[in-house]
Design an enzyme around this catalytic site. Structure first.
Site, mmCIF file in Angstrom:
data_model
loop_
_atom_site.group_PDB
_atom_site.id
_atom_site.type_symbol
_atom_site.label_atom_id
_atom_site.label_comp_id
_atom_site.label_asym_id
_atom_site.label_seq_id
_atom_site.Cartn_x
_atom_site.Cartn_y
_atom_site.Cartn_z
ATOM 1 N N GLU A 173 -6.628 6.218 13.186
ATOM 2 C CA GLU A 173 -6.542 7.252 12.148
ATOM 3 C C GLU A 173 -7.922 7.538 11.551
ATOM 4 O OE1 GLU A 173 -1.930 6.913 10.602
ATOM 5 O OE2 GLU A 173 -3.448 5.866 9.441
ATOM 6 N N GLU A 362 2.219 6.108 16.743
ATOM 7 C CA GLU A 362 2.857 5.605 15.524
ATOM 8 C C GLU A 362 3.887 6.614 15.056
ATOM 9 O OE1 GLU A 362 0.632 4.254 12.144
ATOM 10 O OE2 GLU A 362 -0.982 3.421 13.372
#
Length: 465
Positions: A173, A362
């Protein structure tokens, strides 16, 4: 027509070292930024770990129990497990010339165990942690020297595990650094926006160098980036709202643009000019950035809305993003809005933008799972959530999007990154651990365990549409 996932679609789950391993000071491991945030990334770092404990110190003890957990993943039918390497297990302070052999030997055992069960490792080099020594002694990614230290770390990992790991990710991320600079780029409180973007530049250069190294050392490997998929919608159809949303989405798309196209986009150069941000870019940086990723991976949990009306101050807090709530969506216990169709939209947006394979690494639902009187956990809410999202993945594949696989977040209960909570459970596997650290750490299968097992066994045919 009955839609079906591709034959070689990768099914599995995703974990992060600092949320599962524990063993925070075993076998020569150094202190990481995650260790200095014992109460999670939304808390302030402690000045010292002396006398300070954290539930992450033991976490779910994956460091010692990984064979049992991997056996359970194999029982579900996993063909892929996303894990991360704790950088400070390999280079305890970050700047050593030689790696810590005990740390490397443990990951050898982990990868061997996965391969023995025919589970491909997907390995993230840096997942929400870096050696604390690099923050204390160098100022984190704000210091250009950290590029060299990361390059050494990446080269060490590719060389050591080249025959065991064929799928890699650089930074988890990566766009999250805009919202939590200490966790993302190792910058302390008080840093300016210019400081953050300079640190991000160094990280993007390091990512490009890692891509080049991976291709050189492991020619048959694939290496990707990892984005927090922060898709937002206009709150209304007012042109100002639509344009503001375009700009808002560009805040995270910028990272994908650089890593997939190999250069800074024009809209970002304008942003820098208008905000008096002057990046120090070395002559060799352009060449490093030109090493583009093979695929794009991303997390997806929620969407939000954007408006140009500054008078609307009602905000929704979810993950590390603050967004105006969507009045048409329901929310989880933690206030994260649930939008399965948004996943199909995001997949199409990324595919149209980059034309590179996509990997959902995810996605999941955090909830306060409670065993019933018989000890069973009937998490139908999780089954419904995942079912609806996977149906939309299937629709995106039908749209022509190339999707490599799906690894649900937290296939076993883990410690949350945001607030170091174990009460926020994501897993198909329940871990007997309470927030005060009590519990046996015994594992047990939830109802969703058997549901996901069936989904994988049928390559998605068992999904309810």
């Amino acid at each position: 027509m009955n839609k079906i996932f591709p034959k070689h679609f990768l099914w599995g789950g995703a974990l992060a070292a600092n949320q599962v391993e524990g063993a925070w000071q075993e076998d020569g491991k150094g202190i990481s930024t995650s260790d200095m945030l014992p109460k999670g990334i939304f808390s302030d770092p402690v000045k010292s770990r002396d006398g300070v404990s954290s539930i992450k110190d033991v976490a779910i003890d994956f460091y010692h129990r990984y064979p049992q957990d991997i056996s359970l993943f194999a029982e579900m039918g996993f063909t892929c497990l996303r894990v991360s390497i704790a950088w400070s297990r390999i280079f305890p302070n970050g700047d050593e010339n030689e790696p810590n052999e005990a740390g490397m030997a443990w990951y050898d055992k982990l990868f061997d165990e996965l391969l023995q069960h025919n589970i491909q490792p997907l390995v993230t080099l840096s997942h929400y942690e870096m050696p604390w020594g690099l923050v204390e002694n160098y100022g984190g990614w704000g210091n250009r020297k950290v590029i060299t230290f990361f390059e050494r770390y990446a080269r060490t990992m590719f060389t050591r595990y080249q025959h065991k790991v064929k799928m890699w990710l650089t930074f988890n991320e990566i766009n999250m650094s805009l919202h939590a600079p200490l966790t993302g780029v190792g910058l302390q409180k008080g840093c300016s926006k210019a400081d953050i973007y300079q640190a991000i530049h160094h990280q993007l250069v390091a990512s490009g160098m890692a891509v080049k190294l991976c291709h050189e050392i492991i020619p048959d490997a694939k290496i990707g980036n990892m984005l927090l998929g922060g898709l937002t919608y206009p709150l209304t159809c007012k042109p100002a709202d639509v344009f503001t949303t375009l700009q808002d989405n560009r805040q995270w798309q910028f990272f994908g643009d650089v890593q997939c196209r190999g250069r800074y986009p024009g809209y970002m150069m304008r942003y820098f000019r208008e905000n008096d941000i002057v990046l120090e870019i070395a002559p060799e940086d352009d060449e490093a950035l030109s090493n583009t990723v093979d695929f794009i991976s991303f997390s997806y949990y929620m969407t939000g809305c954007v408006t140009a009306d500054s008078g609307l101050v009602e905000k929704l807090k979810g993950n590390v993003l603050d967004m105006v709530p969507n009045p048409h969506l329901e929310s989880s216990e933690w206030g994260w809005q649930i939008d399965p169709l948004g996943l199909r939209t995001l997949l199409n947006v990324l595919w149209d933008r980059y034309q590179k394979p996509l990997f959902i690494v995810e996605n999941g639902l955090g909830a306060q799972d409670q065993p019933d009187t018989t000890g069973e956990i009937n998490d139908d809410y999780r089954i419904n959530y995942l079912n609806e999202h996977l149906v939309q993945v299937e629709e995106a594949i039908e749209d022509g999007v190339e999707v490599m696989g799906y690894t649900s977040w937290g296939p076993i209960d883990i410690i949350s990154a945001s607030k170091a909570e174990v009460t926020k459970r994501y897993g198909f596997i329940y871990v007997d651990l309470q927030q005060d650290g009590t519990g046996t750490l015994n594992r047990s299968r939830k109802k969703s365990f058997y549901w996901y097992q069936q989904v994988i066994a049928t390559c998605g045919a068992s999904l309810k549409r």
